[in-house]
Write a protein that holds these residues in place. Structure first.
Motif, PDB file in Angstrom:
ATOM      1  N   GLN A   1       1.186  66.705  48.804  1.00 46.91           N
ATOM      2  CA  GLN A   1       1.496  67.218  47.464  1.00 46.91           C
ATOM      3  C   GLN A   1       2.657  66.448  46.852  1.00 46.91           C
ATOM      4  O   GLN A   1       2.658  66.137  45.667  1.00 46.91           O
TER       5      GLN A   1
ATOM      6  N   GLY B   1      -1.584  71.001  66.013  1.00 49.12           N
ATOM      7  CA  GLY B   1      -2.439  70.386  64.987  1.00 49.12           C
ATOM      8  C   GLY B   1      -2.347  71.127  63.672  1.00 49.12           C
ATOM      9  O   GLY B   1      -2.282  70.507  62.609  1.00 49.12           O
ATOM     10  N   LEU B   2      -2.305  72.475  63.756  1.00 49.30           N
ATOM     11  CA  LEU B   2      -2.202  73.268  62.525  1.00 49.30           C
ATOM     12  C   LEU B   2      -0.863  73.009  61.810  1.00 49.30           C
ATOM     13  O   LEU B   2      -0.827  72.804  60.598  1.00 49.30           O
ATOM     14  N   LYS B   3       0.198  73.017  62.609  1.00 47.86           N
ATOM     15  CA  LYS B   3       1.527  72.781  62.012  1.00 47.86           C
ATOM     16  C   LYS B   3       1.571  71.400  61.347  1.00 47.86           C
ATOM     17  O   LYS B   3       2.096  71.237  60.251  1.00 47.86           O
ATOM     18  N   ARG B   4       1.016  70.429  62.086  1.00 52.65           N
ATOM     19  CA  ARG B   4       1.004  69.056  61.567  1.00 52.65           C
ATOM     20  C   ARG B   4       0.174  68.973  60.283  1.00 52.65           C
ATOM     21  O   ARG B   4       0.567  68.347  59.317  1.00 52.65           O
ATOM     22  N   HIS B   5      -0.955  69.682  60.307  1.00 56.24           N
ATOM     23  CA  HIS B   5      -1.851  69.659  59.147  1.00 56.24           C
ATOM     24  C   HIS B   5      -1.145  70.219  57.908  1.00 56.24           C
ATOM     25  O   HIS B   5      -1.189  69.611  56.828  1.00 56.24           O
ATOM     26  N   TYR B   6      -0.473  71.353  58.063  1.00 56.98           N
ATOM     27  CA  TYR B   6       0.181  71.964  56.901  1.00 56.98           C
ATOM     28  C   TYR B   6       1.375  71.124  56.423  1.00 56.98           C
ATOM     29  O   TYR B   6       1.638  71.050  55.230  1.00 56.98           O
ATOM     30  N   LYS B   7       2.019  70.496  57.389  1.00 55.50           N
ATOM     31  CA  LYS B   7       3.138  69.616  57.010  1.00 55.50           C
ATOM     32  C   LYS B   7       2.588  68.426  56.204  1.00 55.50           C
ATOM     33  O   LYS B   7       3.128  68.074  55.153  1.00 55.50           O
ATOM     34  N   ASN B   8       1.481  67.851  56.711  1.00 56.50           N
ATOM     35  CA  ASN B   8       0.874  66.724  55.989  1.00 56.50           C
ATOM     36  C   ASN B   8       0.415  67.141  54.595  1.00 56.50           C
ATOM     37  O   ASN B   8       0.565  66.393  53.631  1.00 56.50           O
ATOM     38  N   GLU B   9      -0.154  68.339  54.542  1.00 58.90           N
ATOM     39  CA  GLU B   9      -0.638  68.857  53.260  1.00 58.90           C
ATOM     40  C   GLU B   9       0.524  68.964  52.264  1.00 58.90           C
ATOM     41  O   GLU B   9       0.398  68.590  51.104  1.00 58.90           O
ATOM     42  N   PHE B  10       1.646  69.438  52.787  1.00 57.83           N
ATOM     43  CA  PHE B  10       2.841  69.572  51.945  1.00 57.83           C
ATOM     44  C   PHE B  10       3.297  68.189  51.475  1.00 57.83           C
ATOM     45  O   PHE B  10       3.581  67.973  50.293  1.00 57.83           O
ATOM     46  N   PHE B  11       3.361  67.231  52.420  1.00 55.78           N
ATOM     47  CA  PHE B  11       3.802  65.886  52.064  1.00 55.78           C
ATOM     48  C   PHE B  11       2.826  65.217  51.098  1.00 55.78           C
ATOM     49  O   PHE B  11       3.243  64.444  50.233  1.00 55.78           O
TER      50      PHE B  11
ATOM     51  N   GLU C   1      -2.430  74.649  67.906  1.00 58.57           N
ATOM     52  CA  GLU C   1      -1.263  75.148  67.157  1.00 58.57           C
ATOM     53  C   GLU C   1      -0.457  73.982  66.580  1.00 58.57           C
ATOM     54  O   GLU C   1      -0.074  73.996  65.412  1.00 58.57           O
TER      55      GLU C   1
END
Lengths: 190, 238
Positions: free
Chosen positions: B62, B50-60, B48
């Motif tokens: 962008q 890791g998922l949050k971190r992944h989406y945050k990184n994805e946002f950053f 969980e």
């Protein structure tokens, strides 16, 4: 006072659209860097990181429901978050003591370093596992873990029958993710 | 991993606070007693996170994609700001200089005008028809405006009168420096002293030497001489 545009902006962000956030970033990022460099004499890189974090916090405040309306405009709100982040960052940097011959990692980099040490799955593993999932699973997990949608909102967004269907779908997607991670772990081990 | 896959719904329900009180107690008791179950739950939490971190990184990421383009604009903004600063500074400095020189010019023009206004008309010495005086020829030339001739005739005579008139002629010819030189030669005991001093003050005023000019005009008022009234007026004006 908040105007129609800020209500619209909040609604758009709450609906899961990232476009307005990217537009806000493009519109105010340079202004924030110039402003913070002039006012707090910070490095450009720090100003840039702070603005990204501030925008993310603005986003999280909206999706979590903590921010439902703005007294001022969105720029003032984001700059205000950024201002406190810079002040904290300056305070934090001033508290760090440098041990001879030891290059300490500061601030955000340090936190990220610690996170990497603590985590069971690397960012690369998570990313690779997500990419193996069907598109609807990727979307459901993002709506839940990034956009913080509840099951009812996920159902509405994805066109599912109801919240229970969304909940079941999310569980299935998590299982698939676990399986993909297991496969990747084996690849990494061997 | 098997335990994890098997218990995902339970973990999700616990996380989402969907379990009733007894189920929560049972869940937490099992966490304490069953190490495999605990390990599976920790894995679940880790995924969980890791998922949050992944989406945050994805946002950053962008945002970082936008950075390159924005950096170019920022460079332009900074260059533009530096240019703007130079232009503003130069403009302010230029305005200041224009104002300063303008002010000085008009002030000095004012002083020249005052000097002209108060410059006493020197009619020259009387020339008698009956007798022949040593200044007659020079005075005739002076009165006819033949200043060069008058000057060369006066130059041959050594007296304070000659010096005084040479000073007046030099002024008429706009040769302030020479005029000053002549008037400075007139000594205190001379009949022409106050006259020469007043004229000297006016020349200094024309030349912008206000301090020296004021000193002379002040002396003129103290001594209550012929030009006391004019000197007071000039002092008020400058």
């Amino acid at each position: 006072m908040a105007n129609k545009n800020t209500y619209k902006l909040i609604e758009e962000i709450r609906s899961g659209s990232e476009k307005p956030l990217l537009e806000l970033y493009a519109r105010y990022r340079n202004e924030f860097i110039v402003w913070s460099q002039a006012k707090y004499k910070v490095r450009k890189e720090l100003a840039q990181d702070v603005f990204q974090e501030s925008l993310f916090e603005f986003y999280q405040n909206i999706i979590s429901g903590r921010l439902t309306e703005l007294v001022s405009n969105e720029k003032t709100y984001i700059f205000q978050i950024g201002k406190f982040k810079i002040i904290n960052s300056i305070k934090k940097e001033s508290r760090i003591t440098y041990i001879e011959n030891l290059q300490m990692i500061k601030g955000k980099e340090f936190e990220e370093f610690m996170q990497v040490e603590d985590q069971n799955y690397s960012n690369e593993q998570i990313k690779a596992a997500i990419s193996k999932l069907p598109e609807d699973c990727q979307k459901v997990l993002k709506l839940y873990y990034f956009d913080e949608f509840d099951m009812e909102s996920i159902a509405e967004n994805m066109g599912y029958k109801n919240a229970d269907t969304a909940k079941s779908k999310k569980s299935t997607c998590m299982k698939k993710l676990v399986i993909e991670l297991k496969k990747l772990s084996m690849i990494f081990v061997f | 991993m098997d335990q994890l896959t098997q218990h995902i719904e339970l973990f999700e329900a616990y996380q989402a606070k969907l379990l009733d009180e007894s189920a929560i107690l049972e869940f937490e008791a099992r966490l304490n007693s069953d190490s495999e179950f605990r390990k599976a739950y920790q894995d679940f939490l880790s995924i969980e996170e890791g998922l949050k971190r992944h989406y945050k990184n994805e946002f950053f990421n962008q945002l970082k994609d936008l950075d390159q383009e924005l950096d170019k604009e920022l460079g332009k903004t900074k260059k533009y700001s530096v240019k703007k600063l130079i232009v503003y500074t130069t403009s302010i400095a230029a305005s200041f200089l224009i104002f300063f020189f303008g002010y000085s010019y008009f002030q000095s023009q004012d002083h020249v005008e005052i000097a002209k206004e108060y410059w006493p008309i020197e009619p020259g010495l009387p020339v008698k028809m009956s007798t022949r005086g040593r200044y007659d020829e020079a005075m005739n030339a002076y009165k006819l405006g033949e200043f060069d001739k008058a000057n060369s005739l006066l130059d041959k005579i050594s007296s304070d009168t000659s010096i005084y008139f040479q000073g007046v002629i030099a002024y008429e010819l706009n040769d302030f420096r020479s005029s000053r030189g002549f008037f400075n030669q007139i000594e205190k005991g001379s009949l022409y002293f106050n006259n020469a001093q007043f004229r000297l003050g006016l020349i200094l005023l024309s030349e912008g030497d206000l301090i020296s000019a004021k000193r002379i005009f002040n002396t003129q008022t103290i001594e209550n001489n012929l030009f006391a009234k004019e000197s007071k007026e000039i002092l008020k004006k400058i």
